[in-house]
Design a protein around this motif. Structure first.
Motif, PDB file in Angstrom:
ATOM      1  N   GLY A  38      -5.206  -9.177  -7.643  1.00  0.00           N
ATOM      2  CA  GLY A  38      -6.437  -8.467  -7.987  1.00  0.00           C
ATOM      3  C   GLY A  38      -6.135  -6.926  -8.490  1.00  0.00           C
ATOM      4  N   ARG A  39      -4.920  -6.436  -8.492  1.00  0.00           N
ATOM      5  CA  ARG A  39      -4.615  -5.215  -9.200  1.00  0.00           C
ATOM      6  C   ARG A  39      -4.375  -5.929 -10.299  1.00  0.00           C
ATOM      7  N   ALA A  40      -4.302  -7.006 -11.217  1.00  0.00           N
ATOM      8  CA  ALA A  40      -3.453  -7.460 -12.457  1.00  0.00           C
ATOM      9  C   ALA A  40      -4.204  -7.064 -13.119  1.00  0.00           C
ATOM     10  N   SER A  51       7.772   8.301  -6.453  1.00  0.00           N
ATOM     11  CA  SER A  51       7.694   6.398  -6.575  1.00  0.00           C
ATOM     12  C   SER A  51       8.767   6.485  -7.925  1.00  0.00           C
ATOM     13  N   THR A  52       9.536   5.691  -7.140  1.00  0.00           N
ATOM     14  CA  THR A  52      11.071   5.023  -8.059  1.00  0.00           C
ATOM     15  C   THR A  52      10.324   4.203  -9.198  1.00  0.00           C
ATOM     16  N   GLY A  53       9.642   3.083  -8.576  1.00  0.00           N
ATOM     17  CA  GLY A  53       8.612   1.846  -9.712  1.00  0.00           C
ATOM     18  C   GLY A  53       7.884   3.048 -10.574  1.00  0.00           C
ATOM     19  N   LYS A 112       8.162 -14.115  -6.955  1.00  0.00           N
ATOM     20  CA  LYS A 112       9.557 -13.149  -7.356  1.00  0.00           C
ATOM     21  C   LYS A 112       9.756 -11.713  -6.236  1.00  0.00           C
ATOM     22  N   ARG A 113       9.275 -11.398  -6.082  1.00  0.00           N
ATOM     23  CA  ARG A 113       9.204  -9.332  -6.093  1.00  0.00           C
ATOM     24  C   ARG A 113       9.167  -9.708  -4.696  1.00  0.00           C
ATOM     25  N   LEU A 114       8.754 -10.878  -4.235  1.00  0.00           N
ATOM     26  CA  LEU A 114       8.881 -10.647  -2.236  1.00  0.00           C
ATOM     27  C   LEU A 114      10.081 -11.848  -1.638  1.00  0.00           C
ATOM     28  N   GLY A 168      11.227  -8.925 -12.011  1.00  0.00           N
ATOM     29  CA  GLY A 168      10.514  -8.916 -10.398  1.00  0.00           C
ATOM     30  C   GLY A 168      11.534  -8.955  -9.767  1.00  0.00           C
ATOM     31  N   LYS A 169      13.216  -8.537 -10.863  1.00  0.00           N
ATOM     32  CA  LYS A 169      13.928  -8.322 -10.162  1.00  0.00           C
ATOM     33  C   LYS A 169      13.843  -6.822  -9.390  1.00  0.00           C
ATOM     34  N   LEU A 170      15.268  -6.145  -8.583  1.00  0.00           N
ATOM     35  CA  LEU A 170      15.840  -4.851  -8.217  1.00  0.00           C
ATOM     36  C   LEU A 170      16.597  -4.141 -10.025  1.00  0.00           C
ATOM     37  N   PHE A 180      10.426   4.813 -13.661  1.00  0.00           N
ATOM     38  CA  PHE A 180      10.736   3.568 -14.195  1.00  0.00           C
ATOM     39  C   PHE A 180       9.604   3.445 -15.445  1.00  0.00           C
ATOM     40  N   ARG A 181       8.749   3.184 -15.342  1.00  0.00           N
ATOM     41  CA  ARG A 181       7.369   2.935 -15.909  1.00  0.00           C
ATOM     42  C   ARG A 181       7.120   4.136 -16.748  1.00  0.00           C
ATOM     43  N   ARG A 182       6.908   4.815 -16.066  1.00  0.00           N
ATOM     44  CA  ARG A 182       7.299   6.525 -17.262  1.00  0.00           C
ATOM     45  C   ARG A 182       7.990   6.179 -18.273  1.00  0.00           C
ATOM     46  N   GLY A 195       0.849  -1.432   0.703  1.00  0.00           N
ATOM     47  CA  GLY A 195      -0.030  -0.073   0.075  1.00  0.00           C
ATOM     48  C   GLY A 195       0.893   1.116   0.213  1.00  0.00           C
ATOM     49  N   LYS A 196       1.868   1.397  -0.336  1.00  0.00           N
ATOM     50  CA  LYS A 196       3.001   2.182  -0.236  1.00  0.00           C
ATOM     51  C   LYS A 196       2.510   3.446  -1.514  1.00  0.00           C
ATOM     52  N   GLY A 197       2.563   3.015  -2.547  1.00  0.00           N
ATOM     53  CA  GLY A 197       1.531   3.370  -3.393  1.00  0.00           C
ATOM     54  C   GLY A 197       0.291   5.064  -3.450  1.00  0.00           C
ATOM     55  N   THR A 198      -0.482   3.778  -2.570  1.00  0.00           N
ATOM     56  CA  THR A 198      -1.938   3.966  -1.869  1.00  0.00           C
ATOM     57  C   THR A 198      -1.637   5.073  -1.119  1.00  0.00           C
ATOM     58  N   GLN A 199      -0.744   5.318   0.397  1.00  0.00           N
ATOM     59  CA  GLN A 199      -0.664   6.265   1.472  1.00  0.00           C
ATOM     60  C   GLN A 199      -0.255   7.305   0.631  1.00  0.00           C
ATOM     61  N   ASP A 223       8.556   7.156  -2.184  1.00  0.00           N
ATOM     62  CA  ASP A 223       8.343   5.228  -2.138  1.00  0.00           C
ATOM     63  C   ASP A 223       9.050   4.092  -2.798  1.00  0.00           C
ATOM     64  N   GLY A 224       9.236   3.384  -1.912  1.00  0.00           N
ATOM     65  CA  GLY A 224       9.897   2.482  -3.161  1.00  0.00           C
ATOM     66  C   GLY A 224      11.456   2.890  -3.175  1.00  0.00           C
ATOM     67  N   PHE A 225      11.920   3.156  -2.354  1.00  0.00           N
ATOM     68  CA  PHE A 225      13.053   3.958  -2.208  1.00  0.00           C
ATOM     69  C   PHE A 225      13.455   4.432  -0.890  1.00  0.00           C
ATOM     70  N   PRO A 226      14.153   3.571  -0.683  1.00  0.00           N
ATOM     71  CA  PRO A 226      16.293   2.907  -0.200  1.00  0.00           C
ATOM     72  C   PRO A 226      15.121   1.808  -0.692  1.00  0.00           C
ATOM     73  N   ARG A 227      16.166   0.565  -1.714  1.00  0.00           N
ATOM     74  CA  ARG A 227      15.729  -0.784  -1.073  1.00  0.00           C
ATOM     75  C   ARG A 227      16.795  -1.879  -1.257  1.00  0.00           C
ATOM     76  N   THR A 228      17.875  -1.127  -1.511  1.00  0.00           N
ATOM     77  CA  THR A 228      18.965  -1.369  -0.384  1.00  0.00           C
ATOM     78  C   THR A 228      19.721  -0.950  -0.209  1.00  0.00           C
TER      79      THR A 228
HETATM   80  P1  AP5 Z   1      -0.318  -0.532  -3.866  1.00  0.00           P
HETATM   81  O1  AP5 Z   1      -0.695   1.196  -3.128  1.00  0.00           O
HETATM   82  O2  AP5 Z   1       0.449  -0.290  -4.957  1.00  0.00           O
HETATM   83  O3  AP5 Z   1       1.305  -0.928  -3.046  1.00  0.00           O
HETATM   84  P2  AP5 Z   1       2.800  -0.677  -3.288  1.00  0.00           P
HETATM   85  O4  AP5 Z   1       3.350  -0.650  -2.109  1.00  0.00           O
HETATM   86  O5  AP5 Z   1       2.905   0.296  -3.904  1.00  0.00           O
HETATM   87  O6  AP5 Z   1       3.076  -1.830  -4.419  1.00  0.00           O
HETATM   88  P3  AP5 Z   1       3.397  -2.281  -5.956  1.00  0.00           P
HETATM   89  O7  AP5 Z   1       2.970  -3.251  -6.691  1.00  0.00           O
HETATM   90  O8  AP5 Z   1       4.053  -0.842  -6.099  1.00  0.00           O
HETATM   91  O9  AP5 Z   1       4.906  -2.507  -4.788  1.00  0.00           O
HETATM   92  P4  AP5 Z   1       6.544  -2.674  -5.174  1.00  0.00           P
HETATM   93  O10 AP5 Z   1       7.280  -2.566  -4.674  1.00  0.00           O
HETATM   94  O11 AP5 Z   1       6.591  -4.463  -5.727  1.00  0.00           O
HETATM   95  O12 AP5 Z   1       6.512  -1.802  -6.767  1.00  0.00           O
HETATM   96  P5  AP5 Z   1       7.039  -0.368  -7.114  1.00  0.00           P
HETATM   97  O13 AP5 Z   1       6.852  -0.306  -8.532  1.00  0.00           O
HETATM   98  O14 AP5 Z   1       8.238   0.684  -6.125  1.00  0.00           O
HETATM   99  O15 AP5 Z   1      -1.113  -1.185  -3.399  1.00  0.00           O
HETATM  100  C1  AP5 Z   1      -0.922  -2.472  -3.977  1.00  0.00           C
HETATM  101  C2  AP5 Z   1      -3.308  -2.841  -4.310  1.00  0.00           C
HETATM  102  O16 AP5 Z   1      -3.354  -2.961  -2.906  1.00  0.00           O
HETATM  103  C3  AP5 Z   1      -3.785  -2.121  -5.125  1.00  0.00           C
HETATM  104  O17 AP5 Z   1      -4.512  -2.481  -5.926  1.00  0.00           O
HETATM  105  C4  AP5 Z   1      -3.863  -1.056  -4.020  1.00  0.00           C
HETATM  106  O18 AP5 Z   1      -5.551  -0.168  -4.551  1.00  0.00           O
HETATM  107  C5  AP5 Z   1      -4.648  -1.796  -2.924  1.00  0.00           C
HETATM  108  N1  AP5 Z   1      -4.359  -1.378  -1.579  1.00  0.00           N
HETATM  109  C6  AP5 Z   1      -3.990  -1.148  -0.740  1.00  0.00           C
HETATM  110  N2  AP5 Z   1      -4.116  -0.417   0.814  1.00  0.00           N
HETATM  111  C7  AP5 Z   1      -4.990  -1.563   0.742  1.00  0.00           C
HETATM  112  C8  AP5 Z   1      -5.878  -1.714   1.756  1.00  0.00           C
HETATM  113  N3  AP5 Z   1      -5.492  -1.025   2.817  1.00  0.00           N
HETATM  114  N4  AP5 Z   1      -6.733  -2.858   1.619  1.00  0.00           N
HETATM  115  C9  AP5 Z   1      -7.120  -3.518   0.661  1.00  0.00           C
HETATM  116  N5  AP5 Z   1      -6.262  -3.625  -0.573  1.00  0.00           N
HETATM  117  C10 AP5 Z   1      -4.927  -2.186  -0.415  1.00  0.00           C
HETATM  118  O19 AP5 Z   1       8.670  -1.136  -8.226  1.00  0.00           O
HETATM  119  C11 AP5 Z   1       7.842  -1.869  -9.457  1.00  0.00           C
HETATM  120  C12 AP5 Z   1       9.788  -2.094  -9.472  1.00  0.00           C
HETATM  121  O20 AP5 Z   1      10.524  -1.519 -10.551  1.00  0.00           O
HETATM  122  C13 AP5 Z   1      10.686  -3.019  -8.893  1.00  0.00           C
HETATM  123  O21 AP5 Z   1      10.620  -4.313  -8.762  1.00  0.00           O
HETATM  124  C14 AP5 Z   1      11.790  -3.040  -9.154  1.00  0.00           C
HETATM  125  O22 AP5 Z   1      12.022  -4.231 -10.264  1.00  0.00           O
HETATM  126  C15 AP5 Z   1      11.817  -2.034  -9.896  1.00  0.00           C
HETATM  127  N6  AP5 Z   1      12.303  -0.727  -8.609  1.00  0.00           N
HETATM  128  C16 AP5 Z   1      10.949   0.552  -7.953  1.00  0.00           C
HETATM  129  N7  AP5 Z   1      12.109   1.481  -7.404  1.00  0.00           N
HETATM  130  C17 AP5 Z   1      13.456   0.332  -7.137  1.00  0.00           C
HETATM  131  C18 AP5 Z   1      14.594   0.435  -6.327  1.00  0.00           C
HETATM  132  N8  AP5 Z   1      14.386   1.787  -5.315  1.00  0.00           N
HETATM  133  N9  AP5 Z   1      15.601  -0.141  -6.780  1.00  0.00           N
HETATM  134  C19 AP5 Z   1      15.954  -0.843  -7.110  1.00  0.00           C
HETATM  135  N10 AP5 Z   1      14.887  -1.394  -8.581  1.00  0.00           N
HETATM  136  C20 AP5 Z   1      13.750  -0.424  -7.986  1.00  0.00           C
END
Ligand code: AP5
Ligand code: MG
Length: 191
Positions: free
Chosen positions: A127-129, A31-33, A145-147, A57-59, A36-38, A13-17, A85-90
């Motif tokens: 659910g989000r997929a 949000s680094t994620g 793998k991400r977990l 699913g790797k960093l 990257f997606r942009r 829920g990092k992005g949501t919050q 949001d999503g930084f730092p991760r290492t």
């Molecule tokens: P959401 O708010 O999207 O959760 P999140 O924690 O942001 O989950 P992400 O999937 O974005 O996390 P991530 O860390 O894998 O991805 P990131 O983009 O950072 O909520 C998830 C779902 O649950 C939503 O559908 C939401 O509606 C629902 N929800 C939220 N709160 C809820 C609640 N209370 N109850 C019920 N439902 C709820 O990273 C992606 C990739 O980018 C990484 O795998 C990596 O390859 C790369 N990357 C990003 N940052 C780095 C970094 N710092 N270093 C290296 N690689 C990086």
């Protein structure tokens, strides 16, 4: 000034919050994620470099990620604060961030760690997929793998921040509003 790190596994829920907190406290959401997606959608060189890692699913390697984050923080350093949001991760990312924040004279208000059980994380991401269009949500093996990567590479950072007395663990299970209000109370106690 408030500067926050939102910490937690994929789906916590990092992005949501972060969106709600950014609006509430007037912070710049990085949000680094999302960045990257942009970049991937725009087909930039950075996006192409990140793509294979994200889809597996790797960093993304630290040198790429740290450089990108620095550029964004430098560009917005005169605002009212950041929410990362999503930084730092290492560990190298955490150390680079500490140096950068020192240089820019930015205090770290708190590291908010969202605590959510694995089964719930998988349920949320599956659910989000259907709607996210994120390739890393599409396959349960990639979600797992991400977990795994979170546990081996990112989770150890909790100790790093605990030692600095900035770690705030928040229950990330429950309604979005309840979690938001818990986080706000923690921030108000620190700020
Ligand atoms: P959401 O708010 O999207 O959760 P999140 O924690 O942001 O989950 P992400 O999937 O974005 O996390 P991530 O860390 O894998 O991805 P990131 O983009 O950072 O909520 C998830 C779902 O649950 C939503 O559908 C939401 O509606 C629902 N929800 C939220 N709160 C809820 C609640 N209370 N109850 C019920 N439902 C709820 O990273 C992606 C990739 O980018 C990484 O795998 C990596 O390859 C790369 N990357 C990003 N940052 C780095 C970094 N710092 N270093 C290296 N690689 C990086
Ligand atoms: Mg996210």
């Amino acid at each position: 000034m408030i500067n926050l790190i939102l910490f937690g596994p994929p789906g916590a829920g990092k992005g949501t919050q972060a969106v709600k907190l950014a609006e509430h406290f007037g912070l710049r959401h990085l949000s680094t994620g999302d960045i990257f997606r942009r970049e991937m959608a725009e087909g930039t060189e950075l996006g192409q470099a990140a793509k294979t890692f994200i889809e597996a699913g790797k960093l993304v390697p630290d040198d790429i990620t740290i450089g990108m984050l620095k550029n964004h923080m430098m560009a917005h350093r005169h605002g009212s604060g950041f929410i990362l949001d999503g930084f730092p991760r290492t560990l190298p990312q955490a150390e680079a961030l500490e140096r950068l924040m020192d240089e820019l004279d930015l205090p770290l208000t708190a590291v908010i760690s969202l605590e959510v059980e694995d089964a719930e994380l998988i349920r949320r991401l599956r659910g989000r997929a259907a709607t996210s269009g994120r390739t890393d949500d599409a396959d349960e093996n990639i979600i797992r793998k991400r977990l795994e990567v979170y546990k081996s590479e990112t989770l150890p950072l909790k100790d790093y921040y605990r030692r600095r007395s900035v770690l705030q663990e928040v229950n990330g299970m429950g309604t979005i509003e309840k979690i938001f209000s818990d986080i706000c109370s923690r921030i108000q106690a620190e700020a």
